[in-house]
Design a protein around this motif. Structure first.
Motif, PDB file in Angstrom:
ATOM      1  N   GLU A 131       0.827  -1.208   0.000  1.00  0.00           N
ATOM      2  CA  GLU A 131       0.000   0.000   0.000  1.00  0.00           C
ATOM      3  C   GLU A 131       0.864   1.262   0.000  1.00  0.00           C
ATOM      4  O   GLU A 131       0.478   2.291  -0.540  1.00  0.00           O
ATOM      5  N   GLY A 132       2.013   1.218   0.642  1.00  0.00           N
ATOM      6  CA  GLY A 132       2.982   2.317   0.666  1.00  0.00           C
ATOM      7  C   GLY A 132       4.330   1.754   0.265  1.00  0.00           C
ATOM      8  O   GLY A 132       4.427   0.574  -0.075  1.00  0.00           O
ATOM      9  N   PRO A 133       5.373   2.550   0.272  1.00  0.00           N
ATOM     10  CA  PRO A 133       5.509   3.889   0.861  1.00  0.00           C
ATOM     11  C   PRO A 133       5.435   5.058  -0.131  1.00  0.00           C
ATOM     12  O   PRO A 133       5.644   6.201   0.251  1.00  0.00           O
ATOM     13  N   PHE A 134       5.117   4.779  -1.412  1.00  0.00           N
ATOM     14  CA  PHE A 134       5.206   5.824  -2.445  1.00  0.00           C
ATOM     15  C   PHE A 134       3.879   6.578  -2.591  1.00  0.00           C
ATOM     16  O   PHE A 134       3.329   6.685  -3.689  1.00  0.00           O
ATOM     17  N   ASP A 152      11.350   5.289  -6.191  1.00  0.00           N
ATOM     18  CA  ASP A 152      12.756   5.012  -6.457  1.00  0.00           C
ATOM     19  C   ASP A 152      12.827   3.618  -7.075  1.00  0.00           C
ATOM     20  O   ASP A 152      12.438   2.627  -6.443  1.00  0.00           O
ATOM     21  N   ASP A 153      13.330   3.540  -8.323  1.00  0.00           N
ATOM     22  CA  ASP A 153      13.397   2.250  -9.020  1.00  0.00           C
ATOM     23  C   ASP A 153      14.164   1.208  -8.218  1.00  0.00           C
ATOM     24  O   ASP A 153      13.766   0.040  -8.143  1.00  0.00           O
ATOM     25  N   ARG A 154      15.265   1.629  -7.611  1.00  0.00           N
ATOM     26  CA  ARG A 154      16.099   0.678  -6.873  1.00  0.00           C
ATOM     27  C   ARG A 154      15.359   0.116  -5.664  1.00  0.00           C
ATOM     28  O   ARG A 154      15.432  -1.090  -5.398  1.00  0.00           O
ATOM     29  N   ILE A 155      14.659   0.970  -4.955  1.00  0.00           N
ATOM     30  CA  ILE A 155      13.923   0.505  -3.783  1.00  0.00           C
ATOM     31  C   ILE A 155      12.778  -0.416  -4.200  1.00  0.00           C
ATOM     32  O   ILE A 155      12.541  -1.469  -3.587  1.00  0.00           O
ATOM     33  N   GLU A 176       2.632  12.874  -6.748  1.00  0.00           N
ATOM     34  CA  GLU A 176       3.844  13.009  -5.948  1.00  0.00           C
ATOM     35  C   GLU A 176       5.061  12.419  -6.655  1.00  0.00           C
ATOM     36  O   GLU A 176       6.197  12.605  -6.212  1.00  0.00           O
ATOM     37  N   ASN A 177       4.801  11.696  -7.733  1.00  0.00           N
ATOM     38  CA  ASN A 177       5.864  11.002  -8.468  1.00  0.00           C
ATOM     39  C   ASN A 177       5.699  11.279  -9.957  1.00  0.00           C
ATOM     40  O   ASN A 177       5.276  10.406 -10.721  1.00  0.00           O
ATOM     41  N   PRO A 178       6.027  12.513 -10.392  1.00  0.00           N
ATOM     42  CA  PRO A 178       5.706  12.958 -11.760  1.00  0.00           C
ATOM     43  C   PRO A 178       6.413  12.189 -12.866  1.00  0.00           C
ATOM     44  O   PRO A 178       6.032  12.331 -14.035  1.00  0.00           O
ATOM     45  N   PRO A 185       5.674   2.027 -17.090  1.00  0.00           N
ATOM     46  CA  PRO A 185       5.888   1.046 -18.158  1.00  0.00           C
ATOM     47  C   PRO A 185       7.031   0.070 -17.857  1.00  0.00           C
ATOM     48  O   PRO A 185       6.969  -1.098 -18.245  1.00  0.00           O
ATOM     49  N   LYS A 186       8.056   0.528 -17.156  1.00  0.00           N
ATOM     50  CA  LYS A 186       9.188  -0.347 -16.835  1.00  0.00           C
ATOM     51  C   LYS A 186       8.807  -1.440 -15.845  1.00  0.00           C
ATOM     52  O   LYS A 186       9.479  -2.462 -15.765  1.00  0.00           O
TER      53      LYS A 186
END
Length: 386
Positions: A131-134, A152-155, A176-178, A185-186
């Motif tokens: 559900e989170g954290p993004f 964050d892609d790595r996280i 919040e994540n433009p 897509p990735k």
């Protein structure tokens, strides 16, 4: 072969009820003999019991004083037993917004539990719903704002790796994540991206769905609502025909009229009933922890003591199904679809679960005409709980 010669009102693959019989072999339905279709007026008449597929909850946090994010074997087992005993034979518990390292620990433990295989009496762990954290601090609801992160892609990939592929949903607030048009897509083929705890306007939500997001976390709750000039995330979700939408039908989170509206506008194939249950489920009124925040349970309500915000529920998906049918006017056929076949389809496991069909796993419930559960079966074996 275990053949049940009794006749039941069986929920079949075409989302209709039939009078018929079943046989089970090696834990799967080997025969489903459907004699005739039952009309709506016949469903609650006659003496035959209902035979329903085991339900699947794709979004809940805890029960009986335990939370999935406790990160212990005892907690996962407690949740899985409680769910199975209430007719929920498949589970996809949800994480809270917590520190990354803590979430990785929780995901790793779940992976170990999954790898141990089926335990009769405990629901099958079919996935994890992050559900989170993004998410958005504006629409955080009962999520802990101290641990909200930007995408964050790595996280995100660390979460997927830690879970061994168990993470099936990962929530974001697109406003919040433009960069969502790049990263959604990735993630295709790795995980479903959902819109969760978001303050996005209608256009931003539409663009996120067009980029590949395909799921809405607890529709109406913790998102921009349906307004005639700004349809919000709710309107965008209703308009995008390939998007599944979670719905809490506990009688607290969403007004019955809006539950009926969701089924009418989205159609029976896109609504997924969830419980969003907390560790206070099955427990007495009092104070409980939710990701480092204090929650007070009073009857059917759970609220943060800090600001009174509505937290999760103290229900389960079977109770939500009954509430939808008995108190909200949702036809039984549609409610069962939303609590079994639709979550199975969303998870990508409908080849094995979600309906009473030859070849599928024999996880099912026996329920009387008052919707009182009489028996729960896993892989064709009755659970010794009734």
């Amino acid at each position: 072969m275990d053949e049940d010669r009794k006749k039941y009102k069986i929920f079949a693959e075409d989302k209709k009820f039939y009078l018929g019989r079943i046989a089970v072999s090696d834990g799967r339905f080997s025969s489903v003999d459907l004699e005739r279709e039952l009309g709506d007026e016949e469903l609650f008449s006659g003496e035959e019991d209902f035979l329903l597929p085991g339900l699947i909850d794709i979004h809940f946090h805890g029960c009986l004083g335990k939370d999935f994010c406790d990160g212990t074997r005892e907690a996962v087992s407690t949740l899985a037993k409680y769910e199975a005993e209430h007719g929920i034979t498949g589970i996809c518990p949800a994480t809270l917004t917590l520190p990354v390292e803590e979430l990785e620990k929780v995901l790793g433990l779940a992976r170990t539990y999954r790898d141990e295989g089926l335990k009769i009496g405990e629901a099958r762990l079919l996935g994890i719903n992050m559900e989170g954290p993004f998410i958005s601090p504006v629409k955080k609801g009962a999520q802990n704002p101290n641990y909200i992160l930007k995408w964050d892609d790595r996280i995100a990939n660390r979460f997927l790796e830690a879970s061994g592929g168990l993470v099936k949903y990962m929530g974001i607030a697109p406003e919040e994540n433009p960069a969502f048009k790049d990263f959604i897509p990735k993630m295709q083929g790795k995980v479903r991206i959902s819109l969760a705890h978001t303050n996005a306007d209608f256009q931003t939500a539409v663009e996120a769905y067009r980029a590949g997001a395909s799921h809405a976390v607890h529709l109406f709750n913790a998102m921009t609502g349906l307004d005639h000039r700004n349809p919000g995330v709710v309107g965008a979700t209703m308009e995008q025909k390939e998007v599944f939408a979670e719905l809490i039908a506990d009688g607290v989170h969403v007004h019955p009229m809006m539950v009926r509206l969701a089924f009418t506008v989205l159609g029976e194939d896109r609504v997924i009933l969830i419980s969003d249950s907390l560790r206070s489920t099955g427990m007495p009124d009092g104070l409980y922890d939710l990701g480092g925040q204090e929650v007070e349970k009073k009857g059917k309500h759970c609220r943060l003591t800090s600001n009174g915000a509505l937290a999760g529920s103290v229900s389960n998906v079977y109770d939500c199904l009954c509430t939808a049918v008995k108190e909200m006017g949702i036809p039984l056929r549609k409610a069962v679809t939303a609590a079994s076949l639709n979550p199975a389809r969303s998870l990508g496991v409908d080849q094995d679960y979600g309906s009473i069909t030859v070849g599928k796993v024999a996880d099912y419930l026996i329920v009387d005409k008052d919707l009182k559960q009489k028996a729960v079966y896993q892989a064709g074996k009755i659970l010794p709980i009734f």
